[in-house]
Design an enzyme around this catalytic site. Structure first.
Site, PDB file in Angstrom:
ATOM      1  N   GLU A 158      -5.436 -12.469  -4.520  1.00 57.02           N
ATOM      2  CA  GLU A 158      -6.791 -12.147  -4.134  1.00 57.02           C
ATOM      3  C   GLU A 158      -7.644 -12.815  -4.719  1.00 57.02           C
ATOM      4  OE1 GLU A 158      -8.271  -8.550  -6.280  1.00 57.02           O
ATOM      5  OE2 GLU A 158      -9.167  -7.839  -4.373  1.00 57.02           O
ATOM      6  N   LYS A 171     -17.885   4.994 -16.824  1.00 54.35           N
ATOM      7  CA  LYS A 171     -18.333   3.729 -17.381  1.00 54.35           C
ATOM      8  C   LYS A 171     -18.054   2.641 -16.220  1.00 54.35           C
ATOM      9  CE  LYS A 171     -15.905   0.313 -18.884  1.00 54.35           C
ATOM     10  NZ  LYS A 171     -16.798  -0.664 -18.743  1.00 54.35           N
ATOM     11  N   GLU A 175      -7.446   2.457  -7.771  1.00 51.68           N
ATOM     12  CA  GLU A 175      -7.860   1.974  -6.641  1.00 51.68           C
ATOM     13  C   GLU A 175      -7.989   0.245  -7.156  1.00 51.68           C
ATOM     14  OE1 GLU A 175      -8.090   2.973  -3.652  1.00 51.68           O
ATOM     15  OE2 GLU A 175      -8.297   4.992  -4.092  1.00 51.68           O
ATOM     16  N   CYS A 235     -12.636  -5.209  -2.035  1.00 50.93           N
ATOM     17  CA  CYS A 235     -11.342  -4.951  -2.124  1.00 50.93           C
ATOM     18  C   CYS A 235     -10.534  -4.969  -0.527  1.00 50.93           C
ATOM     19  CB  CYS A 235     -11.005  -3.726  -2.850  1.00 50.93           C
ATOM     20  SG  CYS A 235     -11.821  -2.327  -2.260  1.00 50.93           S
TER      21      CYS A 235
END
Ligand code: NAD
Length: 480
Positions: free
Chosen positions: A382, A172, A247, A281
């Site tokens: 982040e 997905k 992750e 990331c």
């Protein structure tokens, strides 16, 4: 006509009759439509995946699976330019980066075609007369849920080891970026993988993603995305103890010691934080710079940043493209403003680009903030955009304490000419993936993943095959 989903070996429309509009971040115009899957479609797919697994794929021999993987790798290479262009139009990433990533996807299939031949169990010396063996067995149906920043490469880094290990897979992709996953489905169809072994569904995380996570027959979930989404998946899958690899986000340090090769560190580090327009990331978004070299590093870093070619993703010269969406750009702008309120000084960038050629896209000049303190929100959260925070330090131990004072622990770089110092810092920094005197340590052969809230488990290398298998221990008694 909208592109179709890949369900049980066939391209079909989603049963809800809805479509996802795919936009080009350079123009913000819709350029493609994709059929949206429904919860009902997910049910059909999981049943087909389970049937394919039990119907032979789960017990197929490693060399048989390897042959399929090699065909998929070849199929990707045959369409490398086309998929790269699709990826650049969909994500806004420079075409050179897309070519590299799509080729990396092919290499992942080749790598796992080879790796599966050497991945096996052990015989163990135990305390009774006999032979103790371990087997590695596939888990069953694996759901691979991917984000929008590296759509094709992330899909390959999950799908290739999952298939190599003998699982059937439902992929997905993120709703923003479904196109390259559907191209992978076409390649898989051409490679004649048995129906149901790999399927692709598009649609929102809240409906199709959730249906995958909650389905009792999905034994393994491999997820890449935001930490908050990862935490939600952990909660939702905990009742049935599903296997989960996560992750997640990052806020990685770039440590510039006083004896660093400043020329090399400063000229290569801009792309370590502004590459993929900061939507990475592993972005080295906190630069800890020794005070003795602070001014020189910042000066050189800004000079190198000014040279980055920002522009149209399909132009070969472009190094930094637009951000994926207006809202993603706004998040960066808000954080830059917040950083300035917190006391940081913006010495470069952070401006919306409004030239006639780029004004319709989500362009933003890479921002460099100095006078940042590690406890500021701009240094802790982040941003997922092109924003560097420069944090000066005096003392190595204090710098390590600050580098580790962060909920994330994904990646990072260390720049020093002193090997002992490099190893000392590398051992102390709480990150899963570190590089010394360069900014990349992600390889097909090596483990990738995070400490702390950057994730659970490791991808790539033989570690990914471990993550997509169960270990079984069998003891054969040979005493009389
Ligand atoms: P996201 O968490 O919003 O979405 C990721 C995927 O999960 C998408 O496919 C989405 O549709 C799906 N999803 C969302 N909610 C769900 C739910 N409740 N159930 C099931 N699926 C759901 O992340 P994003 O915005 O697409 O990606 C950016 C994030 O990904 C950043 O935080 C970035 O750091 C992280 N990321 C991590 C890595 C890594 O390897 N550590 C790599 C790339 C990106």
């Amino acid at each position: 006509m909208a592109k179709k989903l890949f369900i049980n070996g066939k391209f079909v429309e989603g049963s809800a009759g809805k479509v996802i509009q795919v936009t080009d971040p350079h123009t913000n115009k819709v350029f493609e439509e994709v059929s949206e899957g429904s919860v009902e479609d997910v049910r059909t797919m999981v049943e087909a995946a389970e049937k394919a697994f039990r119907g032979g794929w789960g017990t197929s021999l490693p060399h048989e699976r390897a042959a399929f993987l090699r065909r998929i790798a070849a199929g990707i290479r045959d369409r490398l330019e086309e998929i790269s262009r699709l990826e650049s139009m969909n994500v806004g990433k420079p075409i050179g980066d897309s070519r590299w990533e799509v080729n990396a996807g092919a290499e992942l299939f080749d790598y796992y075609a080879g790796a599966v031949a050497i991945f096996g169990g052990e015989t163990l010396p135990v305390s009774r007369p006999g032979v103790d063996l371990t087997f590695r067995q596939p888990i069953g149906v694996a759901a691979c849920i991917t984000p929008w920043n590296y759509p094709f490469m992330m899909a390959c880094s999950k799908v290739a080891p999952a298939l190599a290990a003998g699982n059937s897979v439902i992929l997905k992709p993120a709703s923003y970026t479904p196109l390259s996953a559907l191209a992978l489905a076409e390649i898989v169809e051409k490679a004649e993988l048995p129906a149901g072994v790999l399927q692709v569904v598009c649609g929102p995380g809240s409906t199709v993603g959730n249906a995958l996570v909650e389905h009792p027959l999905v034994g393994k979930i491999s997820f890449t995305g935001e930490t908050t989404t990862g935490a939600e998946l952990l909660r939702k899958s905990s009742d049935r103890i599903a296997r989960l690899s996560l992750e997640l986000g990052g806020k990685s340090p770039n440590i510039i010691c006083e004896d660093a090769d400043l020329e090399r560190a400063a000229s290569t580090s801009p792309l370590a934080v502004f590459g993929n327009t900061g939507q990475d990331c592993c972005a080295r978004s906190r630069a800890f710079v020794h005070e003795k070299v602070l001014d020189e590093f910042v000066e050189r870093f800004v000079a190198a940043t000014k040279k980055l070619v920002i522009g149209y993703p399909l132009d070969d010269k472009t190094e930094v493209g637009p951000m994926v969406s207006r809202s993603q750009r706004q998040i960066s702008l808000d954080y830059i403003q917040l950083g300035e309120k917190e006391g940081a000084k913006r010495v470069h960038g952070g401006e919306v680009i409004d030239t006639p050629e780029l004004k319709d896209g989500n362009y933003l000049t890479p921002a460099v903030l100095v006078n940042v303190r590690n406890e500021m929100r701009v240094a802790q959260e982040e941003i997922f955009g092109p924003v560097l925070c420069v944090i000066p330090y005096k003392d190595e131990a204090e710098m390590i304490r600050q580098a580790n004072h962060c909920k994330y622990g994904l990646s990072g770089s260390i720049w020093t000419r002193d090997v002992a110092r490099a190893l000392r810092i590398a051992k102390a920094v709480e990150s899963g993936v570190l590089s010394v005197n360069c900014n990349n340590s992600v390889f097909n052969e090596a483990p990738f993943g995070g400490f702390k809230q950057s994730g659970i488990g490791r991808e790539r290398g033989l570690y990914a095959l471990e993550a997509f298998t169960e270990v079984k221990n069998v003891f054969i008694w040979v005493g009389s």
